[in-house]
Design an enzyme around this catalytic site. Structure first.
Site, short mmCIF file in Angstrom:
data_model
loop_
_atom_site.label_atom_id
_atom_site.label_comp_id
_atom_site.label_asym_id
_atom_site.label_seq_id
_atom_site.Cartn_x
_atom_site.Cartn_y
_atom_site.Cartn_z
N LYS A 126 53.64 34.86 39.19
CA LYS A 126 53.19 34.84 37.80
C LYS A 126 54.31 34.28 36.95
CE LYS A 126 49.67 36.08 35.20
NZ LYS A 126 48.23 36.13 35.48
N ASP A 166 46.49 31.84 31.82
CA ASP A 166 46.36 33.28 31.52
C ASP A 166 46.30 33.35 29.99
OD1 ASP A 166 46.69 36.12 32.94
OD2 ASP A 166 47.86 36.23 31.11
#
Ligand code: NDP
Length: 445
Positions: A126, A166
């Site tokens: 991430k 995201d």
């Protein structure tokens, strides 16, 4: 919690001070894993948990750029390459002022289990930045993205690490990031990023996948109680990519979505949210929910407050972490809540999750319920690798199969470990076992 795991947990928390969200994610997973270690003591000997909690690589970098006034701005960029036992690191980039290492690590840690649950060959990672795209012009966003990629490009690749979107990173940002990657490397490497535009290597259904998938997972949970979305009163938090597509799919299945939110307030629309209008306001005009309320007319807009004040039979939290607390959960339960499908990552606090589980509410944790996004990203990678592009119907069918598969894997794992209906346990153990097996096989690395 199992005493053997408690000691490991304490070490992990002490080694990562001040990272509250990462601690929360680790503790929640550890609470499920005692029974696996009873059956497989070799996991302790190989220190699988200690290794799993230590990212393989953490990259933090400076992102300098100039705003429209010509002023120099500095942000911080992150990429945490957490675990590559199952495949290249895979996980999104978040651009939001709240981003710091603890948030990136919580998201990366969750991603390991989520990606394992999809059954696709992808590891967990991430990244993101504390850059706030809100109120920034297209030019500013482009210059930021170009500067961000000027560092990130050396760490990513089709076989290494494949970022996606995201919060704050959608099709526009992926476009700027891809363009800069291509320019620096002189390679049209489609598989290096997912969430691309359809005409330049993207996959149909990827924009819809997370929200659609959350609804498919929740529908499978509802079926176990002999019901469905048809006729449900649904509240969704957020009004971004995940929220909009969750609203669209829930309504397609016969539910009425009566409320949604952004970080400024929420709208109550008893007739059901007008998805076409919401898309236009949010995705085309980049407006606020308040603008939706004004244009729609006859609906109420509440400035501030919490969307969880609105009663629902199904709740789909699709905004951000820890947005739904124990008090809100208790109120929802008192007023007839049947199911929660987490479209966001860790949107329920630990208290809220406990309230739902104790009340027997169907509770689909984010790492299972929102895995449709990353699964469809893996389908995008497949299409890129074979230089092919699939139809909407075919891709949607694959997404549906994957989500039903994740639901069934969580449910059967919960059964196997003696706690039927506990999707948290099922998701944590189901994801963990797969990664742990691969780590054992690959030796001490
Ligand atoms: P978007 O940026 O498209 O939308 C985010 C929405 O949540 C916006 O409505 C935003 O409101 C709201 N929001 C964000 N932060 C806060 C906050 N601190 N308080 C209140 N509201 C907030 O993001 P996505 O829809 O892509 O992501 C939403 C969630 O889903 C995140 O948890 C993300 O990690 C998760 N997720 C996303 C995936 C994807 O494919 N995009 C895949 C899997 C999970 P505002 O505009 O006012 O900021």
């Amino acid at each position: 919690m199992d005493a053997r795991l408690e000691a490991i947990r304490d070490t992990v928390l002490a080694r990562n001070p001040g990272e509250a969200e990462f601690h929360q994610a680790v503790v929640e997973v550890f609470e499920s894993l005692g029974p696996v270690h009873d059956r497989h003591p070799e996991l302790l000997e190989a220190a699988i948990l200690e290794r799993l909690c230590e990212p393989e690589r953490q990259i933090i970098f400076r992102v300098p750029w100039t705003d429209d006034q010509g002023r120099v701005q500095i942000n911080r960029g992150f990429r945490v390459e957490f675990n590559s036992a199952l495949g290249p690191y895979k996980g999104g980039l978040r651009f939001h002022p709240s981003v710091y290492l603890g948030i990136v690590k919580f998201l990366g840690f969750e991603q390991i289990f989520k990606n394992a649950l999809t059954g696709m060959p992808i590891g967990g990672g991430k990244g993101g930045s504390d850059f706030d795209p809100r109120g920034r012009s297209d030019g500013e966003v482009m210059r930021f993205c170009q500067s961000f990629m000027t560092e990130l490009y050396r760490h990513i690749g089709e076989y290494t690490d494949v970022p996606a979107g995201d919060i704050g990173v959608g099709g526009r940002e992926i476009g700027y990031l891809f363009g800069q990657y291509k320019r620096i490397t002189n390679r049209y490497e489609s598989g290096v990023l997912t969430g691309k535009g359809i005409s330049w290597g993207g996959s149909l259904v990827r924009p819809e996948a997370t929200g659609f998938g959350t609804v498919i997972f929740t529908q499978e949970m509802l079926k176990t109680r002999g019901t469905s979305f048809d006729g449900q009163r649904v509240v969704v938090s957020g009004s971004g990519n995940v929220a909009i597509n969750a609203i669209a799919n829930a309504q397609a299945l016969g539910a009425t979505v009566v409320a949604c939110s952004d970080s400024s307030g929420y709208v109550v629309d008893e007739a059901g949210i007008d998805v076409a209008l919401l898309r236009e306001v949010k995705e085309v005009q980049r407006g606020r929910l308040k603008d939706y309320a004004e244009r729609r007319g006859g609906v109420s807009y509440v400035d501030g407050g919490s969307v969880w004040e609105v009663d629902a039979t199904v709740a789909l939290p699709c905004a951000t972490q820890n947005e739904l607390d124990g008090g809100a959960a208790a109120r929802l339960v008192r007023n007839g809540l049947l199911a929660v499908g987490e479209g966001a990552n860790m949107p329920s606090t630990r208290d809220a999750a406990a309230v739902f589980q104790q009340a027997g509410v169907l509770f689909g944790p984010g790492k299972a319920a929102n895995a449709g996004g990353v699964a469809t990203s893996a389908l995008e990678m497949q299409q890129n690798a074979s230089r092919d592009s699939w139809s909407f119907e075919h891709t949607e069918e694959r997404l549906t199969d994957i989500m039903v598969g994740i639901h069934d894997r969580c449910a059967s794992t919960a059964d196997e470990y003696g706690d039927p209906g506990n999707y948290v346990l099922g998701a944590n153990i189901g994801g963990f076992v797969k990664v742990a097996d691969a780590m054992l096989a690959q030796g001490l690395i």
